[in-house]
Design a protein around this motif. Structure first.
Motif, mmCIF file in Angstrom:
data_model
loop_
_atom_site.group_PDB
_atom_site.id
_atom_site.type_symbol
_atom_site.label_atom_id
_atom_site.label_comp_id
_atom_site.label_asym_id
_atom_site.label_seq_id
_atom_site.Cartn_x
_atom_site.Cartn_y
_atom_site.Cartn_z
ATOM 1 N N TYR A 47 -2.908 180.154 -15.939
ATOM 2 C CA TYR A 47 -1.869 179.122 -15.936
ATOM 3 C C TYR A 47 -0.527 179.704 -16.363
ATOM 4 O O TYR A 47 -0.469 180.605 -17.197
ATOM 5 N N THR A 48 0.540 179.143 -15.808
ATOM 6 C CA THR A 48 1.893 179.500 -16.239
ATOM 7 C C THR A 48 2.667 178.216 -16.547
ATOM 8 O O THR A 48 2.313 177.129 -16.074
ATOM 9 N N LEU A 49 3.715 178.382 -17.342
ATOM 10 C CA LEU A 49 4.646 177.286 -17.622
ATOM 11 C C LEU A 49 5.960 177.571 -16.922
ATOM 12 O O LEU A 49 6.422 178.713 -16.896
ATOM 13 N N GLU A 50 6.553 176.535 -16.365
ATOM 14 C CA GLU A 50 7.900 176.610 -15.799
ATOM 15 C C GLU A 50 8.762 175.570 -16.504
ATOM 16 O O GLU A 50 8.342 174.415 -16.652
ATOM 17 N N ASP A 90 18.227 167.415 -21.087
ATOM 18 C CA ASP A 90 16.939 166.967 -20.566
ATOM 19 C C ASP A 90 16.093 168.187 -20.246
ATOM 20 O O ASP A 90 16.605 169.282 -19.988
ATOM 21 N N LEU A 91 14.787 167.983 -20.236
ATOM 22 C CA LEU A 91 13.857 169.093 -20.101
ATOM 23 C C LEU A 91 12.733 168.699 -19.153
ATOM 24 O O LEU A 91 12.158 167.610 -19.267
ATOM 25 N N ASP A 92 12.439 169.576 -18.182
ATOM 26 C CA ASP A 92 11.294 169.404 -17.289
ATOM 27 C C ASP A 92 10.361 170.586 -17.510
ATOM 28 O O ASP A 92 10.785 171.740 -17.400
ATOM 29 N N VAL A 93 9.099 170.307 -17.810
ATOM 30 C CA VAL A 93 8.110 171.362 -18.068
ATOM 31 C C VAL A 93 6.930 171.144 -17.130
ATOM 32 O O VAL A 93 6.376 170.039 -17.067
ATOM 33 N N ARG A 94 6.582 172.202 -16.401
ATOM 34 C CA ARG A 94 5.482 172.127 -15.445
ATOM 35 C C ARG A 94 4.397 173.140 -15.805
ATOM 36 O O ARG A 94 4.711 174.288 -16.153
ATOM 37 N N LEU A 95 3.146 172.724 -15.700
ATOM 38 C CA LEU A 95 2.000 173.607 -15.865
ATOM 39 C C LEU A 95 1.497 173.944 -14.465
ATOM 40 O O LEU A 95 1.182 173.044 -13.674
#
Length: 199
Positions: A47-50, A90-95
């Protein structure tokens, strides 16, 4: 008074999901350091985080890396948070796994630094963003006439903090209570520093 007084919700999530975000800002370096707590995974190697940080609609910083790493998001020309200018990013975090987004969350952060440091005469003061700030506040016990520990609406939470600002205060000492997270959101959004008692 007893019973459920914090926010409760039920939410479907993927088998591996973002459970919480840990964030720390460094205004001197102009970075946000972020890591994610994941639920449902014993091995996150695939898995990675973006991460995207936004000022309004504009993406101002990005980072990606291993899901169990601490990522650094560089924020050029950072806008600092203060009671007089409570700017929030604001923050967007994707797995991501195998190129597909398996979970995503939205959040926010303010770039600010709070410390105790000596002034020009050597007297210890509270500093905000590398400058002394007189914190003028009140004691808030968090009681409500119709719900004891529970506010009737989100608008009521916001209204209390708006009135605090209108009365000229820049700080609230939250007395022997931890509020729902939404209260702290409004404190951040409306420009109030919080001294949190440890119940």
């Amino acid at each position: 008074s007893s019973g459920i007084w914090q926010t409760v919700w039920l939410e479907p999530v993927p088998s591996v999901a973002i459970d919480a975000l840990q964030m720390e800002t460094d205004i001197d370096a102009g970075v946000l350091r972020l890591s994610a707590n994941l639920s449902g995974a014993t091995d996150v190697s695939g898995y990675t985080l973006e991460v995207d940080a936004r000022a309004g609609a504009e993406v101002v910083g990005t980072a990606s890396g291993a899901a169990d790493a601490t990522l650094e998001v560089v924020i050029p020309d950072p806008q600092l948070w203060s009671p007089d200018s409570p700017f929030l990013y604001d923050l967007d975090v994707r797995l991501v796994q195998a190129g597909a987004v398996v979970d995503q969350v939205g959040s926010y952060f303010g770039l600010r630094k709070i410390e105790v440091a000596p002034d020009a005469e050597g007297v210890l003061r509270l500093w905000l963003n590398n400058a002394p700030l007189f914190q003028f506040g009140l004691l808030d016990q968090g009681f409500w006439p119709d719900g004891l520990y529970t506010a009737p609406t989100d608008e009521a939470l916001r209204h209390d903090i708006e009135v605090t600002r209108q009365l000229g205060f820049n700080t609230i000492r939250k007395h022997v209570k931890v509020e729902p997270e939404r209260w702290y959101y409004w404190a951040d959004r409306l420009g109030v520093l919080v001294w949190q008692d440890m119940p």
